[in-house]
Design a protein around this motif. Structure first.
Motif, PDB file in Angstrom:
ATOM      1  N   SER A 216       1.449  -6.978 -14.976  1.00 34.32           N
ATOM      2  CA  SER A 216       0.463  -7.752 -14.221  1.00 34.32           C
ATOM      3  C   SER A 216      -0.214  -8.730 -15.167  1.00 34.32           C
ATOM      4  CB  SER A 216      -0.572  -6.829 -13.569  1.00 34.32           C
ATOM      5  OG  SER A 216      -1.379  -7.542 -12.648  1.00 34.32           O
ATOM      6  N   GLU A 245       3.476  -8.445 -11.130  1.00 32.64           N
ATOM      7  CA  GLU A 245       2.643  -8.812  -9.982  1.00 32.64           C
ATOM      8  C   GLU A 245       1.324  -9.404 -10.468  1.00 32.64           C
ATOM      9  OE1 GLU A 245       1.399  -6.848  -5.710  1.00 32.64           O
ATOM     10  OE2 GLU A 245       1.510  -5.536  -7.477  1.00 32.64           O
ATOM     11  N   ASP A 249      -3.084 -10.042  -6.633  1.00 32.41           N
ATOM     12  CA  ASP A 249      -2.352  -9.311  -5.599  1.00 32.41           C
ATOM     13  C   ASP A 249      -2.369  -7.807  -5.859  1.00 32.41           C
ATOM     14  OD1 ASP A 249      -1.764 -11.734  -4.437  1.00 32.41           O
ATOM     15  OD2 ASP A 249       0.263 -11.861  -5.279  1.00 32.41           O
ATOM     16  N   ALA A 250      -2.250  -7.422  -7.125  1.00 33.83           N
ATOM     17  CA  ALA A 250      -2.197  -5.995  -7.460  1.00 33.83           C
ATOM     18  C   ALA A 250      -3.507  -5.292  -7.166  1.00 33.83           C
ATOM     19  CB  ALA A 250      -1.834  -5.826  -8.937  1.00 33.83           C
ATOM     20  N   GLN A 251      -4.596  -6.041  -7.050  1.00 37.40           N
ATOM     21  CA  GLN A 251      -5.896  -5.430  -6.771  1.00 37.40           C
ATOM     22  C   GLN A 251      -6.211  -5.354  -5.280  1.00 37.40           C
ATOM     23  OE1 GLN A 251      -9.110  -6.548  -9.908  1.00 37.40           O
ATOM     24  NE2 GLN A 251      -7.775  -8.327  -9.793  1.00 37.40           N
ATOM     25  N   GLN A 252      -5.327  -5.880  -4.463  1.00 36.00           N
ATOM     26  CA  GLN A 252      -5.585  -5.861  -3.026  1.00 36.00           C
ATOM     27  C   GLN A 252      -5.579  -4.436  -2.485  1.00 36.00           C
ATOM     28  OE1 GLN A 252      -6.364  -8.443  -0.971  1.00 36.00           O
ATOM     29  NE2 GLN A 252      -6.396  -9.770  -2.774  1.00 36.00           N
ATOM     30  N   ALA A 255      -2.257  -2.212  -1.597  1.00 33.51           N
ATOM     31  CA  ALA A 255      -1.070  -2.618  -2.357  1.00 33.51           C
ATOM     32  C   ALA A 255      -0.334  -1.373  -2.851  1.00 33.51           C
ATOM     33  CB  ALA A 255      -1.481  -3.489  -3.533  1.00 33.51           C
ATOM     34  N   THR A 256       0.999  -1.388  -2.695  1.00 38.09           N
ATOM     35  CA  THR A 256       1.781  -0.184  -2.984  1.00 38.09           C
ATOM     36  C   THR A 256       2.750  -0.351  -4.141  1.00 38.09           C
ATOM     37  OG1 THR A 256       3.441  -0.838  -1.336  1.00 38.09           O
ATOM     38  CG2 THR A 256       1.635   0.598  -0.593  1.00 38.09           C
ATOM     39  N   THR A 257       2.752  -1.502  -4.805  1.00 38.93           N
ATOM     40  CA  THR A 257       3.660  -1.692  -5.929  1.00 38.93           C
ATOM     41  C   THR A 257       3.250  -0.795  -7.091  1.00 38.93           C
ATOM     42  OG1 THR A 257       2.323  -3.470  -6.864  1.00 38.93           O
ATOM     43  CG2 THR A 257       4.029  -4.104  -5.264  1.00 38.93           C
ATOM     44  N   ALA A 260       0.261  -2.069  -9.015  1.00 41.65           N
ATOM     45  CA  ALA A 260      -0.962  -1.897  -8.239  1.00 41.65           C
ATOM     46  C   ALA A 260      -1.413  -0.442  -8.244  1.00 41.65           C
ATOM     47  CB  ALA A 260      -0.757  -2.386  -6.806  1.00 41.65           C
ATOM     48  N   GLN A 261      -0.483   0.459  -8.041  1.00 47.66           N
ATOM     49  CA  GLN A 261      -0.824   1.876  -8.004  1.00 47.66           C
ATOM     50  C   GLN A 261      -1.338   2.376  -9.350  1.00 47.66           C
ATOM     51  OE1 GLN A 261      -0.539   4.198  -5.231  1.00 47.66           O
ATOM     52  NE2 GLN A 261      -0.599   2.210  -4.215  1.00 47.66           N
TER      53      GLN A 261
END
Length: 291
Positions: A216, A245, A249-252, A255-257, A260-261
């Motif tokens: 990220s 990512e 977006d990763a902080q939305q 988010a399941t990537t 992000a997780q």
């Protein structure tokens, strides 16, 4: 600064005496009948109005100049602009002031959890060669590369790594603002072909933190300083990431990537935000006028 006693009224006359009083007689002239009259005893209305406008105009000019001093405007006499002062920080400020050994990130983690980052390596100040992916390097090239400062941090669990960087450019405010607008309008900060590269320090847990480990990132073109700030994060175990990512977006929520997780978006954004904040805090004293 205290007044110089030698220049005060009390310096004249005997000690303990009263302040000297000086009076001046009013000069006289003559009217059209040869009668004496005091000069300046009465001003015509138009003359009075003109004098009032002059005083008001001088007050406005003085207020504008004072305001520019207080805000550190580059055009102010004797002032230093914050933009110019920020551009000089790379060679005048200790490393620990820009990249502290420990950075506290209260509420910076997923769900508002606290974070603490520990610095494990600082790169020697350098040029910008090999610090960015080719397309990003070309995009930043018109700004000019004055100096690049980088440091790599790990989280409290030593599970994640984050490189944070400050690119000091040679650009003026117009160029920085124009590129900032492009980044916003074209969403350039979310393109996976425009990534900064990590700083992999030999002999540390970041030794294998390379391009393939980027998970990220965030990048910000500042408009109040000739600086591009960025951060890029990844796992400390050297695992590769097929699809990095952007931190936004990763902080939305939801988010399941994998990035992000794991909270790697928060790692990059949280550390970048705090280093930017320190940059602004560091430049503030440089723009203050002595009292």
């Amino acid at each position: 600064m205290a007044p110089d006693p030698a220049l005060s009224w009390s310096a004249f006359g005997p000690p303990g005496g009263e302040r000297p009083v000086v009076s001046f007689g009013r000069p006289e002239g003559y009217d059209d009948r040869a009668r004496p009259r005091p000069l300046g005893a009465r001003l015509r209305p138009r003359t009075a109005a003109a004098a009032a406008c002059l005083v008001l105009g001088l007050g406005l000019i003085g207020g504008a100049v004072t305001g520019s001093w207080l805000t550190g405007d580059a055009g102010a006499a004797g002032g230093t602009s914050g933009f110019a002062a920020a551009g000089d920080l790379w060679h005048s400020v200790p490393v620990d002031d820009l990249f502290p050994p420990t950075v506290d990130g209260k509420g910076a983690g997923p769900g508002g959890a606290d974070r603490t980052w520990t610095r494990i390596a600082v790169a020697p100040d350098s040029g910008c060669a090999n610090a960015f992916d080719p397309l990003l390097r070309g995009l930043l090239a018109p700004l000019g590369c004055e100096r690049l400062l980088r440091a790599t941090y790990t989280d409290a669990t030593q599970s994640h790594l984050t490189t944070v960087g400050l690119l000091f450019t040679k650009a003026d405010t117009a160029a920085m603002s124009a590129l900032a607008v492009r980044f916003k309008d074209e969403r350039l900060d979310r393109r996976t072909d425009l990534l900064p590269r990590p700083y992999a320090a030999k002999g540390t847990v970041a030794a294998d933190f390379g391009d393939e480990q980027r998970a990220s990132w965030t990048i910000s073109v500042l408009t109040d300083a000739p600086v591009v700030a960025y951060a890029v994060s990844g796992w400390a175990d050297g695992r590769t990431v097929d699809a990095p990512e952007p931190a936004a977006d990763a902080q939305q929520s939801g988010a399941t990537t994998a990035p992000a997780q794991a909270g790697l978006g928060q790692e990059a954004q949280g550390l970048a935000d705090r280093i930017e904040r320190r940059l602004r805090q560091t430049v503030s004293p440089a723009t203050e006028k002595p009292s």
